[in-house]
Design a protein around this motif. Sequence first.
Motif, short mmCIF file in Angstrom:
data_model
loop_
_atom_site.label_atom_id
_atom_site.label_comp_id
_atom_site.label_asym_id
_atom_site.label_seq_id
_atom_site.Cartn_x
_atom_site.Cartn_y
_atom_site.Cartn_z
N GLU A 104 58.99 49.93 -45.93
CA GLU A 104 59.81 49.60 -47.09
C GLU A 104 59.00 49.08 -48.27
OE1 GLU A 104 62.73 46.82 -45.69
OE2 GLU A 104 63.10 48.00 -43.87
N HIS A 105 57.89 48.40 -48.02
CA HIS A 105 57.13 47.80 -49.12
C HIS A 105 56.02 48.74 -49.61
CE1 HIS A 105 53.66 47.03 -46.56
NE2 HIS A 105 54.43 46.39 -45.68
N SER A 106 55.35 48.31 -50.67
CA SER A 106 54.27 49.11 -51.26
C SER A 106 52.93 48.40 -51.14
CB SER A 106 54.57 49.38 -52.74
OG SER A 106 55.75 50.15 -52.87
N GLY A 107 52.74 47.70 -50.05
CA GLY A 107 51.48 47.03 -49.80
C GLY A 107 51.62 45.54 -49.62
N ILE A 108 52.62 44.94 -50.30
CA ILE A 108 52.87 43.50 -50.20
C ILE A 108 54.33 43.29 -49.83
CG2 ILE A 108 52.82 41.29 -51.42
CD1 ILE A 108 50.76 42.54 -53.32
N ASP A 109 54.57 42.51 -48.80
CA ASP A 109 55.93 42.18 -48.38
C ASP A 109 56.32 40.88 -49.09
OD1 ASP A 109 58.28 41.44 -47.14
OD2 ASP A 109 57.63 42.08 -45.15
N ALA A 110 57.05 41.01 -50.20
CA ALA A 110 57.39 39.85 -51.03
C ALA A 110 58.16 38.80 -50.25
CB ALA A 110 58.20 40.30 -52.25
N ARG A 111 59.10 39.22 -49.41
CA ARG A 111 59.91 38.27 -48.66
C ARG A 111 59.06 37.42 -47.73
NH1 ARG A 111 64.60 40.47 -44.79
NH2 ARG A 111 64.70 42.00 -46.49
N ARG A 112 58.15 38.09 -46.98
CA ARG A 112 57.28 37.35 -46.05
C ARG A 112 56.29 36.47 -46.81
NH1 ARG A 112 54.17 40.98 -42.04
NH2 ARG A 112 53.58 38.97 -41.16
N THR A 128 50.48 42.13 -44.67
CA THR A 128 51.00 43.41 -44.20
C THR A 128 49.86 44.19 -43.53
OG1 THR A 128 50.43 44.51 -46.26
CG2 THR A 128 52.62 43.48 -46.14
N ILE A 129 50.23 45.29 -42.90
CA ILE A 129 49.20 46.15 -42.29
C ILE A 129 48.24 46.64 -43.36
CG2 ILE A 129 48.81 48.38 -41.16
CD1 ILE A 129 51.41 47.87 -39.59
N SER A 130 48.77 46.94 -44.55
CA SER A 130 47.92 47.42 -45.65
C SER A 130 46.95 46.34 -46.08
CB SER A 130 48.79 47.85 -46.83
OG SER A 130 49.71 48.85 -46.44
N GLN A 131 47.42 45.07 -46.15
CA GLN A 131 46.53 43.97 -46.50
C GLN A 131 45.46 43.75 -45.43
OE1 GLN A 131 50.25 41.49 -47.82
NE2 GLN A 131 48.43 40.27 -48.28
N GLN A 132 45.87 43.84 -44.18
CA GLN A 132 44.90 43.67 -43.09
C GLN A 132 43.84 44.77 -43.14
OE1 GLN A 132 46.59 42.73 -39.16
NE2 GLN A 132 48.52 42.30 -40.20
N LEU A 133 44.28 45.98 -43.48
CA LEU A 133 43.33 47.08 -43.61
C LEU A 133 42.37 46.82 -44.77
CD1 LEU A 133 42.25 49.89 -42.94
CD2 LEU A 133 44.07 50.87 -44.38
N ALA A 134 42.90 46.30 -45.89
CA ALA A 134 42.05 45.97 -47.03
C ALA A 134 40.98 44.97 -46.63
CB ALA A 134 42.91 45.42 -48.17
N LYS A 135 41.39 43.96 -45.84
CA LYS A 135 40.44 42.95 -45.39
C LYS A 135 39.39 43.57 -44.48
CE LYS A 135 41.90 39.75 -42.48
NZ LYS A 135 42.55 38.53 -41.99
N LEU A 136 39.81 44.43 -43.55
CA LEU A 136 38.87 45.07 -42.63
C LEU A 136 37.87 45.96 -43.36
CD1 LEU A 136 41.24 46.14 -39.70
CD2 LEU A 136 39.43 44.44 -39.59
N LEU A 137 38.37 46.65 -44.39
CA LEU A 137 37.52 47.62 -45.08
C LEU A 137 36.54 46.99 -46.06
CD1 LEU A 137 40.04 50.51 -45.92
CD2 LEU A 137 38.16 50.59 -44.27
N PHE A 138 36.98 45.92 -46.75
CA PHE A 138 36.20 45.51 -47.91
C PHE A 138 35.72 44.07 -47.96
CE2 PHE A 138 38.73 49.18 -49.30
CZ PHE A 138 37.68 50.04 -49.57
N HIS A 139 36.21 43.15 -47.15
CA HIS A 139 35.56 41.85 -47.21
C HIS A 139 35.58 41.05 -45.91
CE1 HIS A 139 39.06 39.19 -47.24
NE2 HIS A 139 39.63 39.95 -48.14
N GLY A 140 36.11 41.60 -44.85
CA GLY A 140 36.01 40.93 -43.55
C GLY A 140 36.82 39.65 -43.47
N GLU A 141 36.35 38.71 -42.65
CA GLU A 141 37.09 37.48 -42.41
C GLU A 141 37.23 36.64 -43.68
OE1 GLU A 141 38.81 36.18 -39.79
OE2 GLU A 141 38.58 38.26 -39.14
N ILE A 159 43.94 45.52 -53.50
CA ILE A 159 43.44 46.66 -52.71
C ILE A 159 44.55 47.28 -51.89
CG2 ILE A 159 41.83 47.36 -50.89
CD1 ILE A 159 40.00 45.02 -51.82
N ALA A 160 45.44 46.43 -51.34
CA ALA A 160 46.55 46.94 -50.51
C ALA A 160 47.45 47.87 -51.32
CB ALA A 160 47.34 45.78 -49.93
N THR A 161 47.76 47.47 -52.56
CA THR A 161 48.62 48.33 -53.38
C THR A 161 47.91 49.62 -53.76
OG1 THR A 161 47.90 47.12 -55.37
CG2 THR A 161 49.94 46.38 -54.32
N LYS A 162 46.60 49.53 -53.97
CA LYS A 162 45.84 50.74 -54.26
C LYS A 162 45.79 51.67 -53.05
CE LYS A 162 42.76 49.04 -57.92
NZ LYS A 162 41.36 48.85 -58.34
#
Length: 759
Positions: A104-112, A128-141, A159-162
Amino acid sequence: MTQKKNNVTKDIHYYQKKFWKLFFYGLGGIFLFFVFANFGLFGSMPSFDELENPDSNLATEIISSDGVILGKFYRENRSPVKYEDLPKHLVDALVATEDERFYEHSGIDARRTFGAALKLGADGGASTISQQLAKLLFHGEGSRFILFRMVQKVKEWIIATKLERQYTKNEIIALYLNRADFVNTAVGIRSAAKVYFGKEPRDLTIEESALLVGMLKNPSLYNPVREKRKQLVFDRRNTVLAQMVRNNFLEPEAKKILEKKPIVLDFNPESHTDGIATYFREYLRDYMKKWVKENKKPDGTEYNIYNDGLKIYTTIDSRMQKYAEEAVDEHLRNLQAEFFKAQKNNKNAPFSKINEEETDKLMKRAMKNSERWRMMKAQDKSEEDIIKSFDVKTDMRIFTWKGERDTIMTPMDSIRYYKHFLRSGMISMEPQTGHVKSWVGGINYKHFQYDHAGQGARQVGSTFKPFVYATAIEQLNMSPCDSIIDSPFTIPRGRHNVTETWTPRNSDGKYRGMINLKRALANSVNTVSAKLIDRTGPKAVVDLTHRLGVTSSIPEQPAICLGAVEITVQEMVAAFSTFANKGIYIKPQLITRIEDKNGNIIFEAIPESHDVLSQDIAYAVVKLMEGVTEDGTGTRLRWGGAGFKNYGYKFTNPIAGKTGTTQNNSDGWFMGFVPNLCTGVWVGCEDRAARFRTTAMGQGATMALPIWGLYMDKCYKDDKLNVSKEPFERPENITVKVDCWKAVKDTLDFDQDVEEFNF
């Protein structure tokens, strides 16, 4: 009163103005914060190209001819899997647990995000999964410093929205699961499924998928291998199942059944020293290091075998490799027990026939070649201190045939302990294609890393004799049926560059009189080999041996006919395969093709071959070697014998072969082949001075032949392998006499029971 009202009204307007001013300033600040973050003011942001092609760091896969992953080269053990190959229940479990509104969202879950902010993260983050992926791909912990963490969080949102604009939801799911770390060498869902359950992701059950998804919250905490965490992992798995019910991905009744199931792992940690075909994989690693230097990418840079995600398709058959390793393991466990027994009364065990001074030299050489010596040298320790350290008892974990064991001993004692162990090298190859089907370089790669299949050359003993016989048949127009006298024989000094008079003797000290070549080779008669090389000359034998693919330096001396020549198992197998392949040599082939991470073929093997012998001569040599297993030193294959044990195999099909035993029983060999498979086996200790003291135990028929028998028995029981039991193909109108029985019968001019003749 009116003044008071006016003051109150003024105060309200004042604070309202202040609130909205702060609100808009805050919004403006946040907007500028996002703008600055987007343009890299707080650190670089991924470019469009980086988002399109994120740094994959993919492991190179080594794939068998039957489609099994034998192992990987990696710094991060990760192999990608497409969304289509993920089971639906795995995706459902992930979405239900990590991001309920993912679709339903576009990278960020506003409600959560708003809820997490109100509770100051007390109930966990809102990524979100997209945010977690952004973290894994581009800056780690994330950073523990709150300001830096806020910056990172903003970057994650951007990055998640991109990513959401760049990829479909399914692609994001696949990217995330391919990047997630599941600890224990498993990075990505494919490695995790293999490491924890021994299967591909598509074959995971619902409860297995739930366990892996449950690990994502904190892989170290929910590590299923750790005994103390079993209940924690069990509860976490059931929480995932509950989330699936909550999100209508799983029926409550199914959950009640699944949540009662125990956790059953098939744990297979993928390390460079464990698993199947370890010696082959290391040989291949060295091969690939050279290959990448000679085969560049289109842009001229080198391929990286650790993170370019190559797929190396090999000729190894995983089933045959398994059978080969099992055969080596089974026989050497038994043979090692006999070796330990034989050393009980040997004060210089495991060495025989060497004095104290020679033993001391051997041990000192081993000490200086050890890892301990190298490490202490690197620490600038003096040689005197290093030598002293080898006599200090220390804790260590040692190899035994019953598994690793913790003990206390001096490093010098451990060197002598490991000198006791029998090693083995074994290669199996398809003569018609050169495809290497199995490769065993030793007994345990973790503890014994020297490869005795492709790296170590050892004296070959009587397995060299077929090269002498082949030369005689080619040069002197002889045949297996021709006779020669087995009698004392001497080559005088000066002849064939002999510096001293040479008189070879048979191993049993006996002489048989008139004997045909087939029977002479079957019984490994030394005097006959010496007479043949005397007639052909050593140079002709050396030349033929080199044409058969042997690259070792071979002296042009008559004594080579008894096998005082060091050759690798790999080269011996290729040479013997030439006889099975009608006289055509084919270079052993390990790789069929290599693909890049996108599936493009970047290398395809072309077999290297050349003619060595005519079909007639090659077939004649095959018939010679059939005699070895029919009525010679290899007849144990017909009844399963190993000298000290009966293994139960009983082969009735045609087998060509040759046993080999070197001086003082230091090396035991057996080379054997059927029409479509040639296998060579060597057995011995690391040092030639460590050996059986009796030929009964130290001969090739006892040390090496049983491994060949066990291996072939397993291969024959696997009908899918199609290993031949048929006779070798006979050339039409053959010009070399090979039917020795018929040749003798035709010369008889009187009736008698010809069965008394033993050919």
